[in-house]
Scaffold this motif. Structure first.
Motif, short mmCIF file in Angstrom:
data_model
loop_
_atom_site.label_atom_id
_atom_site.label_comp_id
_atom_site.label_asym_id
_atom_site.label_seq_id
_atom_site.Cartn_x
_atom_site.Cartn_y
_atom_site.Cartn_z
N ALA A 215 -1.01 22.05 20.29
CA ALA A 215 -0.68 23.19 20.61
C ALA A 215 -1.73 23.44 21.85
CB ALA A 215 -1.22 24.32 19.64
N ARG A 216 -0.84 23.97 22.95
CA ARG A 216 -1.83 24.17 24.23
C ARG A 216 -1.32 25.11 25.22
NH1 ARG A 216 -0.82 22.54 29.57
NH2 ARG A 216 -2.22 21.57 30.77
N ASP A 217 -2.09 25.93 25.56
CA ASP A 217 -1.59 26.90 26.44
C ASP A 217 -1.59 26.40 27.90
OD1 ASP A 217 -1.63 29.08 24.46
OD2 ASP A 217 -3.86 29.38 24.64
N PRO A 218 -0.80 27.16 28.93
CA PRO A 218 -0.97 26.80 29.98
C PRO A 218 -2.25 26.52 30.71
CG PRO A 218 0.88 28.29 29.83
CD PRO A 218 0.05 28.16 28.65
N GLY A 219 -2.59 25.31 31.56
CA GLY A 219 -4.14 25.49 32.08
C GLY A 219 -4.01 25.98 33.51
N GLN A 220 -5.30 25.89 34.00
CA GLN A 220 -5.49 26.43 35.36
C GLN A 220 -5.16 25.47 36.19
OE1 GLN A 220 -9.69 26.91 35.96
NE2 GLN A 220 -9.39 28.05 38.08
N ALA A 221 -4.78 24.06 35.97
CA ALA A 221 -4.38 23.14 36.75
C ALA A 221 -2.76 22.99 36.77
CB ALA A 221 -4.87 21.69 36.54
N ASP A 222 -2.27 23.63 35.89
CA ASP A 222 -0.74 23.80 35.80
C ASP A 222 -0.05 24.42 36.93
OD1 ASP A 222 -1.30 22.50 33.53
OD2 ASP A 222 -0.29 23.96 32.11
N LEU A 223 1.21 24.18 36.96
CA LEU A 223 1.95 24.94 38.21
C LEU A 223 3.37 25.52 37.51
CD1 LEU A 223 1.90 25.60 41.09
CD2 LEU A 223 3.07 23.26 41.68
N GLY A 224 3.52 26.50 37.72
CA GLY A 224 4.69 27.33 37.19
C GLY A 224 5.60 27.51 38.14
N LEU A 225 7.00 27.12 38.29
CA LEU A 225 7.81 27.27 39.26
C LEU A 225 9.11 27.76 38.61
CD1 LEU A 225 6.53 23.84 39.83
CD2 LEU A 225 7.00 24.94 42.25
N ASN A 226 9.89 28.49 39.60
CA ASN A 226 11.06 29.37 39.08
C ASN A 226 12.46 28.57 39.01
OD1 ASN A 226 11.30 29.64 41.84
ND2 ASN A 226 11.88 31.85 41.58
N THR A 227 12.46 27.48 39.64
CA THR A 227 13.77 26.56 39.73
C THR A 227 13.28 25.11 39.44
OG1 THR A 227 13.53 25.94 42.10
CG2 THR A 227 14.59 28.17 41.54
N TYR A 228 14.54 24.47 38.85
CA TYR A 228 13.92 22.99 38.63
C TYR A 228 13.73 22.25 39.95
CZ TYR A 228 14.07 18.73 35.59
OH TYR A 228 13.99 17.72 34.95
N GLU A 229 14.51 22.75 40.92
CA GLU A 229 14.49 21.83 42.27
C GLU A 229 12.83 21.92 42.69
OE1 GLU A 229 15.83 22.72 46.89
OE2 GLU A 229 16.42 23.88 45.35
N LEU A 230 12.31 22.67 42.34
CA LEU A 230 10.74 22.95 42.77
C LEU A 230 10.03 22.44 41.82
CD1 LEU A 230 10.42 26.77 44.01
CD2 LEU A 230 10.57 24.76 45.39
N VAL A 231 10.46 22.12 40.60
CA VAL A 231 9.70 21.40 39.61
C VAL A 231 9.53 19.85 39.93
CG1 VAL A 231 9.57 20.53 37.19
CG2 VAL A 231 9.96 23.23 37.87
N ILE A 232 11.00 19.44 40.48
CA ILE A 232 11.01 18.05 40.76
C ILE A 232 10.47 17.82 42.12
CG2 ILE A 232 12.59 16.20 41.50
CD1 ILE A 232 12.45 16.94 38.37
N GLN A 233 10.46 18.52 43.08
CA GLN A 233 9.73 18.36 44.16
C GLN A 233 8.31 18.32 44.21
OE1 GLN A 233 11.19 21.77 46.72
NE2 GLN A 233 12.86 20.49 47.39
N ALA A 234 7.87 19.22 43.23
CA ALA A 234 6.34 19.11 42.88
C ALA A 234 5.92 17.84 42.31
CB ALA A 234 5.92 20.46 42.04
N ALA A 235 6.59 17.40 41.40
CA ALA A 235 6.69 16.01 40.71
C ALA A 235 6.26 14.69 41.85
CB ALA A 235 7.33 15.68 39.64
N ILE A 236 7.19 14.87 42.76
CA ILE A 236 7.48 13.70 43.67
C ILE A 236 6.16 13.96 44.59
CG2 ILE A 236 8.84 13.10 45.52
CD1 ILE A 236 11.31 13.82 44.22
#
Length: 310
Positions: A215-236
């Motif tokens: 069980a884990r709440d979103p952490g301060q170092a996490d990043l929330g993005l509103n499209t999957y495109e941005l999620v993948i770009q952030a991972a790259i």
């Protein structure tokens, strides 16, 4: 896009003037100058031999003769426009509209559509991409590929791609943060979340971690993005670990741009479903049957195609 109207000259001009009751507004609708419209009306009145308009301080009104003539002009314009529309529909190529989300459209469908178009050169394909889950596809599309659970889309729906999810990140991030040996290591890392206003239908980080007893709440170092495109770009860009959907991120994994850091999680009853409508469109049936063929390897590209965007 509005279809181009046939040029009917004075007939369309008089119809617009009588309907709008104003020479200037009629000129604006027709893309003409006001003097040009006035000239056409004067010439028409000369040929008929009777005044058709009565000029007022603010606009015009039809005379009795004008009302008789406008009734015939309006009916003529309407019938000609309808006939032109029907003829254009008859000579057009058959078309099919497919509704889906941005991720499936850009990463799974677009690399494969050229093959369908090569096999069916007479069929136009229109892709309608959206982040929303349409509840009523009638009038929106002929066929859809939508994400959900078995039973969400009716008895005619066919599972096209089951949900298989694997945590992924860039090799540089793994070298800097790693090693990652178990779920607890992932929970301790910065995570990239796909934010959505509606209740998510797909695996999220909380649900993935819960599957591993964490069980884990979103952490301060996490990043929330509103499209999957941005999620993948952030991972790259080495910003954290993302959830990767097999079938959408395959090209990135094959090239090593992104690497898996845990085993796959599969939910067989969830995934992308092929959902036909009640359309009798033969082009829809051709696309439907083609999509159900055994999967082919998508053509390789230099950039790996577009990004997904749920």
């Amino acid at each position: 896009m509005t279809e181009r109207k046939l040029d009917l000259g004075w007939l369309r001009t008089f119809e617009a003037v009588g309907r709008l009751g104003n020479l200037t507004r009629a000129a604006g609708e027709l893309g003409l100058s006001q003097p040009s419209v006035s000239y056409q009306i004067r010439r028409l009145e000369e040929e008929i031999g009777a005044p058709l308009l009565r000029r007022l301080h603010r606009g015009i009104e039809l005379t009795e003769e004008g009302r008789i003539f406008h009734e015939a002009a309006a009916a003529g314009v309407s019938r000609v426009d309808e006939a032109a529309r029907r003829i254009r529909q008859q000579v057009r190529k058959p078309a099919v509209r497919l509704y889906t989300d941005y991720g499936f459209a850009s990463l799974w469908l677009m690399p494969r559509v050229p093959e369908f178009r090569r096999l069916n050169p007479d069929i136009e394909v229109h892709i309608v991409a959206s982040q929303a889950l349409e509840s009523d596809l009638e009038g929106v599309a002929d066929i859809a590929v939508m994400f959900g659970e078995a039973g969400d889309f009716g008895a005619d729906a066919r599972l096209l791609m089951p949900e298989r999810v694997v945590p992924i990140c860039a090799p540089g991030f793994l070298q800097r943060f790693g090693p990652v040996r178990e779920a607890a290591d992932i929970a301790a890392a910065p995570l990239l979340h796909l934010d959505t206003e509606a209740k998510p239908r797909w695996v999220t980080w909380p649900s993935w971690l819960a599957e591993h007893g964490i069980a884990r709440d979103p952490g301060q170092a996490d990043l929330g993005l509103n499209t999957y495109e941005l999620v993948i770009q952030a991972a790259i860009a080495e910003q954290g670990i993302a959830l990767g959907w097999i079938g959408l991120v395959d090209a990135f994994l094959e090239r090593g741009t992104l690497v898996p850091v845990a085993a796959e999680l599969e939910r067989p009853r969830w995934g992308y479903w092929l959902v036909p409508t009640t359309s009798r469109n033969p082009a829809m049936r051709a696309l439907h049957d083609w999509l159900l063929l055994p999967d082919r390897n998508a053509p390789e590209t230099e950039t790996g195609g577009g990004m997904p965007g749920r």
